[in-house]
Write a protein that holds these residues in place. Structure first.
Motif, mmCIF file in Angstrom:
data_model
loop_
_atom_site.group_PDB
_atom_site.id
_atom_site.type_symbol
_atom_site.label_atom_id
_atom_site.label_comp_id
_atom_site.label_asym_id
_atom_site.label_seq_id
_atom_site.Cartn_x
_atom_site.Cartn_y
_atom_site.Cartn_z
ATOM 1 N N ALA A 79 47.787 48.379 26.210
ATOM 2 C CA ALA A 79 46.520 48.476 26.920
ATOM 3 C C ALA A 79 46.737 49.124 28.273
ATOM 4 O O ALA A 79 47.644 48.743 29.011
ATOM 5 N N GLU A 80 45.900 50.114 28.600
ATOM 6 C CA GLU A 80 45.977 50.783 29.906
ATOM 7 C C GLU A 80 45.204 49.969 30.926
ATOM 8 O O GLU A 80 44.006 49.754 30.782
ATOM 9 N N LEU A 81 45.903 49.515 31.961
ATOM 10 C CA LEU A 81 45.291 48.717 33.021
ATOM 11 C C LEU A 81 45.688 49.286 34.384
ATOM 12 O O LEU A 81 46.354 48.621 35.182
ATOM 13 N N PRO A 82 45.271 50.530 34.682
ATOM 14 C CA PRO A 82 45.702 51.149 35.937
ATOM 15 C C PRO A 82 45.157 50.409 37.148
ATOM 16 O O PRO A 82 44.035 49.914 37.146
ATOM 17 N N GLY A 83 45.982 50.328 38.160
ATOM 18 C CA GLY A 83 45.569 49.691 39.405
ATOM 19 C C GLY A 83 45.545 48.179 39.351
ATOM 20 O O GLY A 83 45.043 47.538 40.263
ATOM 21 N N MET A 84 46.093 47.594 38.294
ATOM 22 C CA MET A 84 46.087 46.141 38.160
ATOM 23 C C MET A 84 47.509 45.601 38.223
ATOM 24 O O MET A 84 48.472 46.309 37.944
ATOM 25 N N ASN A 85 47.615 44.324 38.581
ATOM 26 C CA ASN A 85 48.885 43.612 38.577
ATOM 27 C C ASN A 85 48.902 42.655 37.400
ATOM 28 O O ASN A 85 47.855 42.289 36.870
ATOM 29 N N LYS A 86 50.096 42.203 37.032
ATOM 30 C CA LYS A 86 50.190 41.284 35.897
ATOM 31 C C LYS A 86 49.476 39.969 36.181
ATOM 32 O O LYS A 86 49.030 39.296 35.263
ATOM 33 N N GLU A 87 49.312 39.606 37.452
ATOM 34 C CA GLU A 87 48.605 38.373 37.801
ATOM 35 C C GLU A 87 47.107 38.474 37.517
ATOM 36 O O GLU A 87 46.415 37.470 37.431
ATOM 37 N N ASP A 88 46.596 39.705 37.369
ATOM 38 C CA ASP A 88 45.169 39.926 37.116
ATOM 39 C C ASP A 88 44.828 39.885 35.635
ATOM 40 O O ASP A 88 43.664 40.042 35.272
ATOM 41 N N VAL A 89 45.830 39.710 34.769
ATOM 42 C CA VAL A 89 45.631 39.789 33.323
ATOM 43 C C VAL A 89 46.051 38.489 32.660
ATOM 44 O O VAL A 89 47.066 37.894 33.030
ATOM 45 N N LYS A 90 45.270 38.059 31.676
ATOM 46 C CA LYS A 90 45.585 36.846 30.922
ATOM 47 C C LYS A 90 45.522 37.173 29.430
ATOM 48 O O LYS A 90 44.549 37.758 28.957
#
Length: 151
Positions: free
Chosen positions: A61-72
């Protein structure tokens, strides 16, 4: 492989209409979505690639501009969920925005897992805005034969 994705045509049409209305400036309310409830679509959806090898499925999954803490990432009842939020940058009063095309807000992607996925062995890796999930395949359960005594 087709059973790993869930497509909802009504939701797709609703999303298309919302994008069209935003483009024409016809969105309702004060910029926030009205009537947001359990069944409404996410503000945006990251693009994903799903690949299959003999040993595993891979979801990227492309999640540009995000950190791993922002994803669950969660798995419940055979459904893999990827959710998170891309936060808007702080606005300053001394800057004038001429165009904002990037989408911000929360997202939720769900994938129905095939029966041959071992839910306990899912591994996640996040690097440079790319979430990579590895879903190991398991051996299909053999049907058990039960002898029935006739009396």
């Amino acid at each position: 492989m087709s059973n790993i994705t869930r497509w909802n045509p009504v939701s797709e049409f609703d999303d298309l209409m919302n994008r069209y209305n935003r483009l024409l400036g016809l969105s309702r309310g004060n910029g926030e979505r009205e009537g947001k409830d359990l069944f409404s679509r996410s503000d945006w959806a990251p693009a994903v690639d799903i690949k299959e090898s003999p040993e595993a499925f891979t979801i990227e999954a492309e999640l540009p501009g995000m950190n791993k803490e922002d994803v669950k990432v969660t798995v419940h009842d055979g459904v893999l969920s990827i959710q998170g939020e891309r936060k808007h940058e702080e606005e300053t009063k001394d800057k004038k925005h001429h165009r904002i095309e990037r989408v911000y807000g929360s997202f939720l992607r769900r994938f129905t897992l095939p029966e041959n996925v071992d839910e306990g062995s899912i591994k996640a890796n996040f690097k440079d805005g790319m979430l990579s999930l590895t879903l190991q395949k398991s051996e299909p359960a053999e049907p058990k034969a039960i002898e029935v005594e006739v009396q």
